[in-house]
Design an enzyme around this catalytic site. Structure first.
Site, PDB file in Angstrom:
ATOM      1  CG  ASP A 162      -1.908   1.037   1.319  1.00  0.00           C
ATOM      2  OD1 ASP A 162      -2.817   1.008   0.470  1.00  0.00           O
ATOM      3  OD2 ASP A 162      -1.820   1.912   2.201  1.00  0.00           O
ATOM      4  CD  GLU A 188      -2.295   2.027  -3.472  1.00  0.00           C
ATOM      5  OE1 GLU A 188      -3.433   2.265  -3.903  1.00  0.00           O
ATOM      6  OE2 GLU A 188      -1.948   2.332  -2.322  1.00  0.00           O
TER       7      GLU A 188
END
Ligand code: CA
Length: 674
Positions: free
Chosen positions: A355, A384
């Site tokens: 993340d 990400e």
């Protein structure tokens, strides 16, 4: 993703920050002092058990006193014993030992620093915890292994472009009564065989097998903060991006959060069941921030160290969730590396999705991938490649998608393809290539070539990134939707308000055909194969099951959609041309037809030629028409067999022969082979 959805474009952040210093000195003046802390990287951090007894070792270099509290229970009551710990200045750790194996007991640490006693903490390395994760638990891990665990293994992955990712939340997947699953919302849901919807369609793990995905990516499954594990009858829902104990499973996904062994055992049973079905398990990991700032286990253990700050001492907040962690400091870097290694070894996890990965530095991510590769070369790491706010970490050190070429064996999500195909993620009404908006053709092509350098792709015309940031297709994850933002169904409903669901399903098929035929690794969100929605809620992180749970009756209703996804996945698995492994291969074997997008917008046509990547098919023609009119494309001489046309797909190419000028219907894909 994070809860607040304040994601900035990575390009903005890159251009906004300078700085090239590779050490902590590039960070804020406040954080300078932490660089001098002695560190400790032993495997016995916090808890170890041997024949001589139970041993504790907490890393807290600036503590003035540390007390170990032993409890008989995971919640409530007083410690039955409190033991002052002994400091070792050479490595900053505090130790204590008890000459018995304390299986079944619980413990916390109490740290005194700057003259103040902090609240109790289970530490940062609790591998088992009591309900709500307030106390660490001492359990015998050997007793948590399912039968046959020593031989358990996930699927072998030769190239990461072979992976097909299915992103799911435990509750989305099984909470609906239509799932037919007994252990709703639990790890064990994925162990149930033979479950069906009321209409008799396969659900659960049988559905995954039918669909054909290679890996499931489970949303955060470490112990998170938001759901009260002592009150599960209230059935609270949360995505879980609020980490509490990074190295223990979440209690609400177990059948008994109060028994620390149960969650460990049941998560392993889930992994084993998926592995037995030939499916790998990827965990969503959120080391980039903690749920509770001052109240986090990091702060209660070693105040200040694990988080980044601005010069004035305020928490910096690149996560948009109140803080960010400091992977560029040695003890935090080692923590992340050791934590994923632990999950890979103890739970046989096959991949990690980071993340807000750009909050971490590229050096940490490189070490993560290198260490995991030693354990299992099939482990897939991606994340990400952006942050959700500014960070004191210089942009050139961030694990941004634009920096992916500085990393080895790490992939990033392509927001290029995502936004270009369906329209911008944050503007619900905005349309994209697949829904008739012109001007996205070049950005879709960037996705098709997995953001690698290609002689026919003009990156200057890209909507998001302006240069070929990937040097290998194994660095790119392509997708059109995930748990964040609107589901594809809801996006199509909002951006095509006057269309019928039938027309939207045609657009969904086109969008996913682009994803599944593109170079790179394809990724899909659970339930989109049956056209699931979330009732138009884009940030459903704490929405009830009535919004988030997949209604499995949709599978019979939208069987045609399911069959199309199945066909797409089968096509990709059978044909390595869609899974090339180098940028050079793509530049050589993928040739776009020259189409003037000004005159003929929303049309892309390309050939995968000359048995690309050892494919049995000599040439594969792929044509996408995102406009609402039919288009005509002239095929190269010869007879072609049809693989996909007008929303039907046959991976064997049995949909008839074509030659000369061919017509592609509105919002559809045409795939041919010879
Ligand atoms: Ca929890």
């Amino acid at each position: 993703m994070n809860r607040t959805m304040t994601m900035l474009s990575a390009a903005l952040i890159v251009s906004g920050i300078g700085g090239i210093c590779p050490t902590v000195s590039a960070r804020s003046s406040y954080d300078q002092k932490f660089a001098d802390y002695p560190t400790y990287n032993g495997e016995d951090l916090e808890l170890s058990i041997d024949s001589k007894g139970t041993h504790f070792r907490l890393w807290s270099p600036k503590a003035e006193e540390v007390v170990l509290c032993l409890y008989s229970t995971g919640l409530n009551g007083e410690p039955y014993e409190s033991i002052p710990m002994t400091f070792h200045p050479e490595n900053g750790t505090w130790t204590a030992s008890v000459d018995r194996q304390l299986y079944g007991k619980f413990y916390t640490f109490k740290v005194k620093q700057d003259g103040k006693w902090l609240s109790e903490t289970p530490g940062v390395w609790a591998k088992a915890v009591g309900a709500n994760g307030k106390r660490a638990a001492i359990i015998d891990f050997a007793k948590t292994n399912p039968e046959g665990w020593d031989k358990d293994k996930g699927p072998q992955v030769d190239n990461f472009t072979d992976v097909i990712v299915y992103e799911m939340h435990h509750r989305d997947f099984s909470m609906s009564p239509t799932s037919g699953i007994a252990n709703k919302g639990k790890f064990l849901a994925l162990t149930e065989q033979g479950t069906t919807s009321p209409e008799g369609e396969k659900t659960g793990i049988d559905h995954l097998k039918e669909l054909g995905v290679t890996h499931v990516h489970i949303l955060p499954s470490y112990d998170y903060n938001s759901v009260d594990e002592t009150n599960l009858q209230d059935n609270t829902y949360n995505w879980g991006y609020d980490p509490q104990n990074y190295n223990a499973p979440e209690g609400s996904y177990s059948t008994n959060p109060s028994d620390p062994s149960t969650r460990v055992k049941e998560m392993k049973e889930m992994v084993k069941a998926l592995h037995d079905a030939g499916i790998g398990v990827i965990m969503d990991v959120v080391y980039n921030h903690t749920a509770e700032n001052d109240g986090s286990n990091f702060e209660l253990t070693t105040p200040g160290y694990y988080h980044r700050h601005w010069d004035d001492g305020r928490y910096s907040d690149a996560s948009g969730c109140g803080n960010e962690t400091a992977s560029d400091l040695q003890q935090m870097r080692d923590y992340i590396i050791n934590s994923v290694k632990y999950w890979a070894k103890e739970y046989h996890i096959d991949g990690f999705r980071f993340d807000l990965m750009a909050i971490h530095d590229t050096e940490t991510m490189n070490q993560v991938a290198a260490e995991l590769k030693k354990i299992n070369p099939s482990i897939f790491v991606y994340g990400e490649g952006w942050t959700a706010g500014d960070s004191p970490l210089p942009a050139d050190q961030r694990a941004l998608k634009e920096n992916v070429a500085k990393m080895t064996n790490i992939a990033v999500f392509s927001d290029d393809l995502r936004d270009a195909v369906k329209g911008h993620y944050s503007n619900a009404e905005d349309r994209g290539f697949a829904t008739g908006k012109p001007g996205n053709e070049e950005t879709v092509k960037i996705g098709i070539v997995a953001a690698t350098a290609h002689p026919q792709v003009n990156y200057k015309k890209g909507n998001n990134s302006k240069f070929p940031y990937a040097t290998s297709p194994e660095m790119i994850v392509n997708y059109v939707s995930c748990h964040d933002d609107l589901t594809l169904t809801d996006k199509l409903r909002k951006s095509m308000p006057d269309a019928t669901d039938e027309e939207r399903m045609a657009a969904a098929k086109l969008a996913q055909t682009i994803v599944f035929t593109s170079q790179g690794t394809p990724f899909m969100f659970a339930g989109e194969e049956i056209f699931r929605d979330k009732k138009g809620v884009h940030n459903s992180y704490k929405s009830p099951d009535s919004i988030n749970a997949i209604d499995w009756s949709l599978k019979a209703a939208n069987r045609d959609q399911m069959d199309y996804y199945k066909g797409l996945i089968a096509l990709r698995k059978e044909h390595p041309a869609f899974r090339m492994t180098s940028a050079e291969q793509i530049a050589k074997h993928l040739v776009f037809d020259k189409i003037d997008s000004e005159k003929t917008p929303n049309l892309i046509s390309y050939t995968l030629k000359d048995n690309a990547n050892g494919d049995t098919w000599k040439d594969i023609k792929v044509i996408f028409n995102g406009s609402d009119e039919s288009r005509t494309v002239k095929l190269p001489a010869g007879v072609w067999q049809t693989v996909a046309k007008d929303g039907k797909i046959d991976p064997q190419g049995g949909l008839g022969a074509m030659s000369g000028n061919v017509t592609i219907g509105p919002r559809s894909a045409l795939i041919l082979k010879r």
